[in-house]
Design a protein around this motif. Sequence first.
Motif, PDB file in Angstrom:
ATOM      1  N   ARG A 201       0.846  -1.198   0.000  1.00 43.22           N
ATOM      2  CA  ARG A 201       0.000   0.000   0.000  1.00 43.22           C
ATOM      3  C   ARG A 201       0.881   1.247   0.000  1.00 43.22           C
ATOM      4  O   ARG A 201       2.050   1.183   0.372  1.00 43.22           O
ATOM      5  N   PRO A 202       0.275   2.371  -0.357  1.00 40.20           N
ATOM      6  CA  PRO A 202       1.053   3.614  -0.354  1.00 40.20           C
ATOM      7  C   PRO A 202       1.702   3.835   1.014  1.00 40.20           C
ATOM      8  O   PRO A 202       1.055   3.652   2.044  1.00 40.20           O
ATOM      9  N   GLY A 203       2.981   4.179   0.995  1.00 39.41           N
ATOM     10  CA  GLY A 203       3.694   4.472   2.234  1.00 39.41           C
ATOM     11  C   GLY A 203       4.329   3.246   2.867  1.00 39.41           C
ATOM     12  O   GLY A 203       5.155   3.380   3.781  1.00 39.41           O
ATOM     13  N   GLU A 204       3.981   2.040   2.442  1.00 38.25           N
ATOM     14  CA  GLU A 204       4.618   0.855   3.019  1.00 38.25           C
ATOM     15  C   GLU A 204       6.031   0.700   2.456  1.00 38.25           C
ATOM     16  O   GLU A 204       6.377   1.286   1.426  1.00 38.25           O
ATOM     17  N   SER A 205       6.820  -0.147   3.160  1.00 41.29           N
ATOM     18  CA  SER A 205       8.207  -0.354   2.723  1.00 41.29           C
ATOM     19  C   SER A 205       8.400  -1.798   2.270  1.00 41.29           C
ATOM     20  O   SER A 205       7.813  -2.724   2.845  1.00 41.29           O
ATOM     21  N   VAL A 206       9.211  -1.943   1.248  1.00 40.56           N
ATOM     22  CA  VAL A 206       9.463  -3.274   0.669  1.00 40.56           C
ATOM     23  C   VAL A 206      10.964  -3.435   0.496  1.00 40.56           C
ATOM     24  O   VAL A 206      11.638  -2.512   0.019  1.00 40.56           O
ATOM     25  N   GLY A 214      13.508  -5.853 -12.132  1.00 35.85           N
ATOM     26  CA  GLY A 214      12.662  -4.942 -11.365  1.00 35.85           C
ATOM     27  C   GLY A 214      11.160  -5.161 -11.444  1.00 35.85           C
ATOM     28  O   GLY A 214      10.386  -4.288 -11.043  1.00 35.85           O
ATOM     29  N   GLY A 215      10.726  -6.328 -11.905  1.00 32.51           N
ATOM     30  CA  GLY A 215       9.282  -6.576 -12.013  1.00 32.51           C
ATOM     31  C   GLY A 215       8.554  -6.504 -10.674  1.00 32.51           C
ATOM     32  O   GLY A 215       7.497  -5.874 -10.558  1.00 32.51           O
ATOM     33  N   TRP A 216       9.133  -7.132  -9.657  1.00 30.58           N
ATOM     34  CA  TRP A 216       8.468  -7.130  -8.351  1.00 30.58           C
ATOM     35  C   TRP A 216       8.544  -5.730  -7.730  1.00 30.58           C
ATOM     36  O   TRP A 216       7.575  -5.248  -7.149  1.00 30.58           O
ATOM     37  N   SER A 217       9.715  -5.089  -7.876  1.00 29.18           N
ATOM     38  CA  SER A 217       9.865  -3.725  -7.339  1.00 29.18           C
ATOM     39  C   SER A 217       8.854  -2.799  -8.003  1.00 29.18           C
ATOM     40  O   SER A 217       8.190  -1.984  -7.337  1.00 29.18           O
ATOM     41  N   TYR A 218       8.716  -2.927  -9.303  1.00 30.35           N
ATOM     42  CA  TYR A 218       7.775  -2.078 -10.053  1.00 30.35           C
ATOM     43  C   TYR A 218       6.346  -2.317  -9.564  1.00 30.35           C
ATOM     44  O   TYR A 218       5.566  -1.372  -9.394  1.00 30.35           O
ATOM     45  N   SER A 219       6.001  -3.590  -9.313  1.00 30.78           N
ATOM     46  CA  SER A 219       4.660  -3.938  -8.839  1.00 30.78           C
ATOM     47  C   SER A 219       4.348  -3.221  -7.519  1.00 30.78           C
ATOM     48  O   SER A 219       3.236  -2.711  -7.321  1.00 30.78           O
ATOM     49  N   ALA A 220       5.345  -3.176  -6.612  1.00 32.42           N
ATOM     50  CA  ALA A 220       5.133  -2.510  -5.310  1.00 32.42           C
ATOM     51  C   ALA A 220       5.123  -0.995  -5.487  1.00 32.42           C
ATOM     52  O   ALA A 220       4.269  -0.297  -4.921  1.00 32.42           O
ATOM     53  N   ALA A 221       6.074  -0.482  -6.285  1.00 31.31           N
ATOM     54  CA  ALA A 221       6.195   0.971  -6.446  1.00 31.31           C
ATOM     55  C   ALA A 221       4.966   1.546  -7.142  1.00 31.31           C
ATOM     56  O   ALA A 221       4.531   2.655  -6.834  1.00 31.31           O
ATOM     57  N   LYS A 222       4.380   0.791  -8.062  1.00 30.36           N
ATOM     58  CA  LYS A 222       3.207   1.359  -8.750  1.00 30.36           C
ATOM     59  C   LYS A 222       2.002   1.445  -7.813  1.00 30.36           C
ATOM     60  O   LYS A 222       1.052   2.149  -8.101  1.00 30.36           O
ATOM     61  N   ARG A 223       2.082   0.752  -6.671  1.00 30.90           N
ATOM     62  CA  ARG A 223       1.035   0.861  -5.650  1.00 30.90           C
ATOM     63  C   ARG A 223       1.390   1.908  -4.598  1.00 30.90           C
ATOM     64  O   ARG A 223       0.713   2.041  -3.589  1.00 30.90           O
ATOM     65  N   GLY A 224       2.503   2.581  -4.786  1.00 29.74           N
ATOM     66  CA  GLY A 224       2.867   3.676  -3.873  1.00 29.74           C
ATOM     67  C   GLY A 224       3.768   3.259  -2.730  1.00 29.74           C
ATOM     68  O   GLY A 224       4.021   4.052  -1.822  1.00 29.74           O
ATOM     69  N   ALA A 225       4.286   2.014  -2.742  1.00 34.54           N
ATOM     70  CA  ALA A 225       5.196   1.586  -1.679  1.00 34.54           C
ATOM     71  C   ALA A 225       6.629   2.002  -2.043  1.00 34.54           C
ATOM     72  O   ALA A 225       6.961   2.163  -3.217  1.00 34.54           O
ATOM     73  N   SER A 226       7.470   2.169  -1.011  1.00 34.26           N
ATOM     74  CA  SER A 226       8.885   2.502  -1.234  1.00 34.26           C
ATOM     75  C   SER A 226       9.690   1.219  -1.219  1.00 34.26           C
ATOM     76  O   SER A 226       9.528   0.397  -0.307  1.00 34.26           O
ATOM     77  N   VAL A 227      10.568   1.075  -2.195  1.00 34.58           N
ATOM     78  CA  VAL A 227      11.267  -0.204  -2.359  1.00 34.58           C
ATOM     79  C   VAL A 227      12.779  -0.025  -2.278  1.00 34.58           C
ATOM     80  O   VAL A 227      13.344   0.867  -2.923  1.00 34.58           O
ATOM     81  N   VAL A 228      13.427  -0.889  -1.478  1.00 30.63           N
ATOM     82  CA  VAL A 228      14.874  -1.036  -1.568  1.00 30.63           C
ATOM     83  C   VAL A 228      15.104  -2.283  -2.405  1.00 30.63           C
ATOM     84  O   VAL A 228      14.689  -3.389  -2.013  1.00 30.63           O
ATOM     85  N   ARG A 259      20.215  -2.168  12.242  1.00 27.83           N
ATOM     86  CA  ARG A 259      19.576  -2.134  13.558  1.00 27.83           C
ATOM     87  C   ARG A 259      18.216  -1.465  13.516  1.00 27.83           C
ATOM     88  O   ARG A 259      18.074  -0.431  12.901  1.00 27.83           O
ATOM     89  N   SER A 260      17.278  -2.078  14.166  1.00 26.55           N
ATOM     90  CA  SER A 260      15.922  -1.552  14.402  1.00 26.55           C
ATOM     91  C   SER A 260      15.089  -1.332  13.141  1.00 26.55           C
ATOM     92  O   SER A 260      13.920  -1.005  13.225  1.00 26.55           O
ATOM     93  N   ALA A 261      15.718  -1.497  11.953  1.00 25.63           N
ATOM     94  CA  ALA A 261      14.910  -1.300  10.741  1.00 25.63           C
ATOM     95  C   ALA A 261      14.069  -2.536  10.494  1.00 25.63           C
ATOM     96  O   ALA A 261      14.465  -3.655  10.806  1.00 25.63           O
ATOM     97  N   SER A 262      12.900  -2.325   9.967  1.00 23.13           N
ATOM     98  CA  SER A 262      12.078  -3.472   9.563  1.00 23.13           C
ATOM     99  C   SER A 262      11.179  -3.028   8.417  1.00 23.13           C
ATOM    100  O   SER A 262      10.795  -1.861   8.328  1.00 23.13           O
ATOM    101  N   TYR A 263      10.880  -3.959   7.540  1.00 22.92           N
ATOM    102  CA  TYR A 263      10.100  -3.660   6.335  1.00 22.92           C
ATOM    103  C   TYR A 263       8.691  -4.229   6.461  1.00 22.92           C
ATOM    104  O   TYR A 263       8.468  -5.222   7.154  1.00 22.92           O
ATOM    105  N   ASP A 264       7.761  -3.607   5.765  1.00 22.07           N
ATOM    106  CA  ASP A 264       6.414  -4.187   5.704  1.00 22.07           C
ATOM    107  C   ASP A 264       6.436  -5.478   4.892  1.00 22.07           C
ATOM    108  O   ASP A 264       5.698  -6.414   5.187  1.00 22.07           O
TER     109      ASP A 264
END
Length: 345
Positions: A201-206, A214-228, A259-264
């Motif tokens: 979802r928009p604002g989530e992290s992946v 980049g197919g999976w990254s594109y799938s998340a980014a087109k939904r508004g998620a931020s991707v590393v 440290r302390s980072a976590s992704y959706d």
Amino acid sequence: MSFNGALAVCQSGFEGLLAREMGGLGLQGASSGPGWVLAGPAPEPVPGSALEGLRRAAFPHAVLESPAPVAGESVNALAQGVLDLFAGGLRGERIESPWPCVFAGSQDAAGLGRRAASVEAAFLGLLKRKLGRVAKLATPEKPRVGPARGLFVWFTDFGRAQVARTAHMNGPCRMADDEEAPSRSYLKVEESYAIIGAEPRPGESVCDLGAAPGGWSYSAAKRGASVVAVDNGPMKGGALGHPLIDHRRADAFRFSPGRSASYDWLFCDMLEDPRRVLQAIVRPWLEGAWCRRFVVNLKFGRVDPIALLAELRSPESPFATRADGVRIVHLYHDREEFTVTGTVR
Ligand SMILES: C[S@@+](CC[C@H](N)C(=O)[O-])C[C@H]1O[C@@H](n2cnc3c(N)ncnc32)[C@H](O)[C@@H]1O
């Protein structure tokens, strides 16, 4: 619990693996063809959990439960046979809401899809005359995931079909492509969202490990998620230069969120040995709770897929010890690979 047979439908070419998976559940394939295995009503006792196991098995795309055979030389004879089974099976059941009416057959068998469509049209004509109100409520839409009641007709050859009133949809489904998507791999992650029951979802992290092109990254980014997106390979198409995709050229086995980072979401689609991915990526990510949800694709081209499935499902597997709602599925768009989805506990 009595077992009245089941027809499991899979991707064409994977019937042998499906039959082996069914064998592990105590179900013997009585017959099979391109894209299906039929386990007939059992002469000897079948474990009570077999049908439930089949609904959660990796290779079936759908399971038609307690199917009955119909045979005929012509379209009309087949349609009449299906009508007799359908009407005879209603036994006073009142149909008040739309019901799935699905006629299909292996895409690989020449002309079977057309045969199914012709018989469906003839069947609906007959049904309209016999039970007009019920016919009006028929819909070709089948539920994507879960149990369904309606009419499910699977053609095993030109003159024969299996007919069931109840089916279980295990989730695989052909997805629509996107011309900006840089790879066909994109379709796999798109397909997995309905199985996990959520999508980025928009604002989530992946974090996307083995991300290129980049197919999976594109799938998340087109939904508004931020991707590393971690991969030494280049991004392409809609993923190249996307403002929500941070491409890092690195080895995913050495990447940790810090440290302390976590992704959706953890996405992982690496061309690597599946056992190495399981131990060196999945285990630390799940044990460290570095993500909330995951979609992990494991390649089984060089290993025995049934042995791999047993390991993924074993009580020691990180999927068993650290996650809920885990599904291991051979997707419509998967080749020699499983896609595993779930939520970190
Ligand atoms: C099947 S492709 C991924 C496709 C991608 N999911 C997409 O949708 O476009 C597999 C990728 O895994 C990457 N890969 C393999 N080993 C890796 C590693 N140790 N670290 C990072 N990426 C790796 C490869 O470079 C390749 O780009």
